[in-house]
Design a protein around this motif. Structure first.
Motif, PDB file in Angstrom:
ATOM      1  N   ILE A   1       2.691   4.219   5.048  1.00 45.28           N
ATOM      2  CA  ILE A   1       1.446   4.086   5.815  1.00 45.28           C
ATOM      3  C   ILE A   1       1.730   3.523   7.209  1.00 45.28           C
ATOM      4  O   ILE A   1       1.218   4.002   8.212  1.00 45.28           O
ATOM      5  N   LYS A   2       2.589   2.492   7.262  1.00 45.11           N
ATOM      6  CA  LYS A   2       2.837   1.810   8.527  1.00 45.11           C
ATOM      7  C   LYS A   2       3.824   2.555   9.437  1.00 45.11           C
ATOM      8  O   LYS A   2       3.898   2.271  10.637  1.00 45.11           O
ATOM      9  N   ALA A   3       4.547   3.518   8.868  1.00 42.32           N
ATOM     10  CA  ALA A   3       5.556   4.258   9.648  1.00 42.32           C
ATOM     11  C   ALA A   3       4.943   4.960  10.852  1.00 42.32           C
ATOM     12  O   ALA A   3       5.582   5.125  11.881  1.00 42.32           O
ATOM     13  N   ASN A   4       3.673   5.365  10.712  1.00 36.37           N
ATOM     14  CA  ASN A   4       3.022   6.089  11.811  1.00 36.37           C
ATOM     15  C   ASN A   4       2.173   5.163  12.689  1.00 36.37           C
ATOM     16  O   ASN A   4       1.420   5.624  13.530  1.00 36.37           O
ATOM     17  N   GLY A   5       2.270   3.847  12.435  1.00 27.78           N
ATOM     18  CA  GLY A   5       1.531   2.905  13.275  1.00 27.78           C
ATOM     19  C   GLY A   5       0.144   2.564  12.761  1.00 27.78           C
ATOM     20  O   GLY A   5      -0.597   1.833  13.412  1.00 27.78           O
ATOM     21  N   ALA A   6      -0.223   3.087  11.591  1.00 31.02           N
ATOM     22  CA  ALA A   6      -1.540   2.754  11.024  1.00 31.02           C
ATOM     23  C   ALA A   6      -1.539   1.308  10.542  1.00 31.02           C
ATOM     24  O   ALA A   6      -0.509   0.784  10.115  1.00 31.02           O
ATOM     25  N   LYS A   7      -2.709   0.668  10.623  1.00 35.40           N
ATOM     26  CA  LYS A   7      -2.860  -0.680  10.074  1.00 35.40           C
ATOM     27  C   LYS A   7      -3.301  -0.547   8.616  1.00 35.40           C
ATOM     28  O   LYS A   7      -4.115   0.308   8.281  1.00 35.40           O
ATOM     29  N   LEU A   8      -2.757  -1.422   7.764  1.00 37.90           N
ATOM     30  CA  LEU A   8      -3.032  -1.332   6.330  1.00 37.90           C
ATOM     31  C   LEU A   8      -3.891  -2.498   5.859  1.00 37.90           C
ATOM     32  O   LEU A   8      -3.576  -3.666   6.092  1.00 37.90           O
ATOM     33  N   ILE A   9      -4.990  -2.156   5.179  1.00 38.21           N
ATOM     34  CA  ILE A   9      -5.917  -3.141   4.608  1.00 38.21           C
ATOM     35  C   ILE A   9      -5.853  -3.012   3.089  1.00 38.21           C
ATOM     36  O   ILE A   9      -5.907  -1.898   2.559  1.00 38.21           O
ATOM     37  N   CYS A  10      -5.728  -4.130   2.378  1.00 40.38           N
ATOM     38  CA  CYS A  10      -5.701  -4.098   0.911  1.00 40.38           C
ATOM     39  C   CYS A  10      -6.709  -5.085   0.329  1.00 40.38           C
ATOM     40  O   CYS A  10      -7.082  -6.059   0.977  1.00 40.38           O
ATOM     41  N   PHE A  11      -7.099  -4.817  -0.920  1.00 39.32           N
ATOM     42  CA  PHE A  11      -8.028  -5.702  -1.630  1.00 39.32           C
ATOM     43  C   PHE A  11      -7.246  -6.809  -2.333  1.00 39.32           C
ATOM     44  O   PHE A  11      -6.222  -6.542  -2.963  1.00 39.32           O
ATOM     45  N   ALA A  12      -7.731  -8.047  -2.208  1.00 38.30           N
ATOM     46  CA  ALA A  12      -7.075  -9.184  -2.852  1.00 38.30           C
ATOM     47  C   ALA A  12      -8.064  -9.896  -3.767  1.00 38.30           C
ATOM     48  O   ALA A  12      -8.877 -10.693  -3.305  1.00 38.30           O
TER      49      ALA A  12
ATOM     50  N   LEU B   1      -6.818  -8.206   4.748  1.00 35.37           N
ATOM     51  CA  LEU B   1      -7.262  -8.247   3.354  1.00 35.37           C
ATOM     52  C   LEU B   1      -8.781  -8.092   3.262  1.00 35.37           C
ATOM     53  O   LEU B   1      -9.508  -8.515   4.170  1.00 35.37           O
ATOM     54  N   VAL B   2      -9.227  -7.509   2.154  1.00 35.94           N
ATOM     55  CA  VAL B   2     -10.652  -7.550   1.796  1.00 35.94           C
ATOM     56  C   VAL B   2     -10.744  -8.375   0.515  1.00 35.94           C
ATOM     57  O   VAL B   2     -10.048  -8.103  -0.472  1.00 35.94           O
ATOM     58  N   VAL B   3     -11.570  -9.404   0.564  1.00 32.24           N
ATOM     59  CA  VAL B   3     -11.803 -10.260  -0.589  1.00 32.24           C
ATOM     60  C   VAL B   3     -13.150  -9.835  -1.160  1.00 32.24           C
ATOM     61  O   VAL B   3     -14.183 -10.086  -0.554  1.00 32.24           O
ATOM     62  N   GLU B   4     -13.116  -9.129  -2.289  1.00 34.48           N
ATOM     63  CA  GLU B   4     -14.357  -8.564  -2.835  1.00 34.48           C
ATOM     64  C   GLU B   4     -14.709  -9.198  -4.171  1.00 34.48           C
ATOM     65  O   GLU B   4     -13.921  -9.161  -5.115  1.00 34.48           O
TER      66      GLU B   4
ATOM     67  N   PRO C   1      -6.343 -11.094   9.339  1.00 32.30           N
ATOM     68  CA  PRO C   1      -7.804 -10.983   9.253  1.00 32.30           C
ATOM     69  C   PRO C   1      -8.228 -10.767   7.799  1.00 32.30           C
ATOM     70  O   PRO C   1      -7.631  -9.953   7.093  1.00 32.30           O
ATOM     71  N   VAL C   2      -9.234 -11.531   7.365  1.00 31.14           N
ATOM     72  CA  VAL C   2      -9.751 -11.399   6.000  1.00 31.14           C
ATOM     73  C   VAL C   2     -11.229 -11.020   6.077  1.00 31.14           C
ATOM     74  O   VAL C   2     -12.014 -11.694   6.741  1.00 31.14           O
ATOM     75  N   PHE C   3     -11.596  -9.931   5.410  1.00 35.06           N
ATOM     76  CA  PHE C   3     -12.986  -9.457   5.378  1.00 35.06           C
ATOM     77  C   PHE C   3     -13.563  -9.772   4.003  1.00 35.06           C
ATOM     78  O   PHE C   3     -12.909  -9.554   2.983  1.00 35.06           O
TER      79      PHE C   3
END
Length: 337
Positions: free
Chosen positions: A115-126, A143-146, A175-177
């Motif tokens: 994902i990051k190889a092309n410069g995209a930012k990665l968001i994951c759920f924690a 991170l997304v804290v759901e 950044p945490v959402f």
């Protein structure tokens, strides 16, 4: 003064997302498609395409169609257990998608790098602090804290508890959402003051004018209260089914029957665990489509968060975002006074 305070609290989130308002739209299968996603991004928020069970060809077409409707940034949500995950990542890279959201468990080996190889930012759920730390160590950008109040697939802990546990530890690193059960701006203001970079809402946007959801689906939301959005029950401990929150109907009972059927197949050795979980995922995808697209509000799945009681009418995305921002700014002003 108030909007300045709100803007400063959201600055980290807006800078990270590249939009004016640090409000992400949760990726809702069948609902978060080109129309809703582009409307949210055009209104200053951050739309996210729900890839769900899409093939690479379908995702390719969906991203292209979304780009035709907005010049603003938007993201793509991919499910970690998708059998063609790496092909989907390649589609996002071809389109220069700026942000990829990975949902549904730990990212498989090599996926973060891809994902990051092309410069995209990665968001994951924690869904837990230990997992949040592990994800950040492995290179996740946000991170997304759901919490469990959210609609769709949920974890076992409430949003307010997760926010208190994770924000003080992680908010300075990435950044945490915060997501789950957010329906008004006052809650947004509170999480921003606790250190969140922004928030994610799904249920509030599901019935927006720009949402393609069937009128019967929207009507079910308008009629529902918080207590109608219930979590599915796991019937077999060997089958670790992630609970799903949706409005109580016959479709919820059908899911219990489907779990029994899949558990029997597991017993017989007719399917392995991965196949069993995929069958359950496909059940939800089909049930959700019947409700969202066909309007089958009895037999389909009405995935909704507990904030559904705050969804009372169909209104444009821009109005929803504007109202949330006014409520948040007013709450901050009251606290300052």
């Amino acid at each position: 003064m108030t909007t300045a305070k709100l803007a400063s609290l959201m600055a980290r989130g807006t800078e990270f997302l590249g939009c004016e308002t640090a409000i992400l739209c949760g990726a809702m299968s069948w609902v978060s498609e080109r129309h809703l996603v582009s409307a949210i991004s055009n209104a200053g928020g951050f739309g996210v395409i729900a890839c769900g069970a899409m093939t690479p060809e379908l995702l390719d077409a969906e991203i292209a169609a979304t780009k035709a409707l907005t010049a603003k940034p938007f993201g793509v949500n991919l499910i970690t257990m998708h059998p063609q995950l790496f092909d989907l990542i390649a589609v996002c890279a071809r389109h220069d998608v700026s942000h990829v959201v990975l949902a549904g468990g730990l990212p498989p080996k090599g996926s973060i790098e891809a994902i990051k190889a092309n410069g995209a930012k990665l968001i994951c759920f924690a869904p837990a602090l230990a997992l949040a730390k592990k994800l950040v160590r492995s290179g996740v950008d946000a991170l997304v804290v759901e919490g469990m109040e959210a609609g769709g697939h949920i974890g076992p802990v409430a949003t307010s508890v997760l926010a208190q546990e994770i924000l003080p530890e992680m908010a300075e690193q990435v950044p945490v959402f915060v997501a789950g059960g957010i329906g008004r701006g006052e809650a947004i203001a509170a999480y921003l003051e606790m250190g969140a970079a922004g928030v994610q809402l799904g249920t509030r946007f599901a019935c927006a004018s720009e949402s393609i959801a069937h009128p019967a689906f929207k009507k079910a939301f308008f009629r529902a209260s918080a207590r109608d959005a219930i979590a599915s029950v796991q019937i077999d401990p060997r089958l670790p089914v992630i609970p799903v929150r949706s409005l109580k109907n016959a479709g919820m009972e059908n899911f219990t029957a489907k779990q029994r059927e899949v558990a029997n197949l597991l017993d017989q050795g007719a399917v392995d665990m991965m196949e069993a979980q995929l069958q359950i995922e496909h059940f939800w995808a089909g049930a959700l489509r019947r409700a969202v697209i066909d309007g089958d509000v009895e037999g389909g799945s009405l995935m909704a968060g507990q904030s559904v009681g705050m969804v009372t009418k169909e209104e444009p995305v821009a109005d929803i975002i504007a109202e949330l921002m006014v409520q948040a700014a007013t709450a901050l002003e009251r606290r300052a006074a």
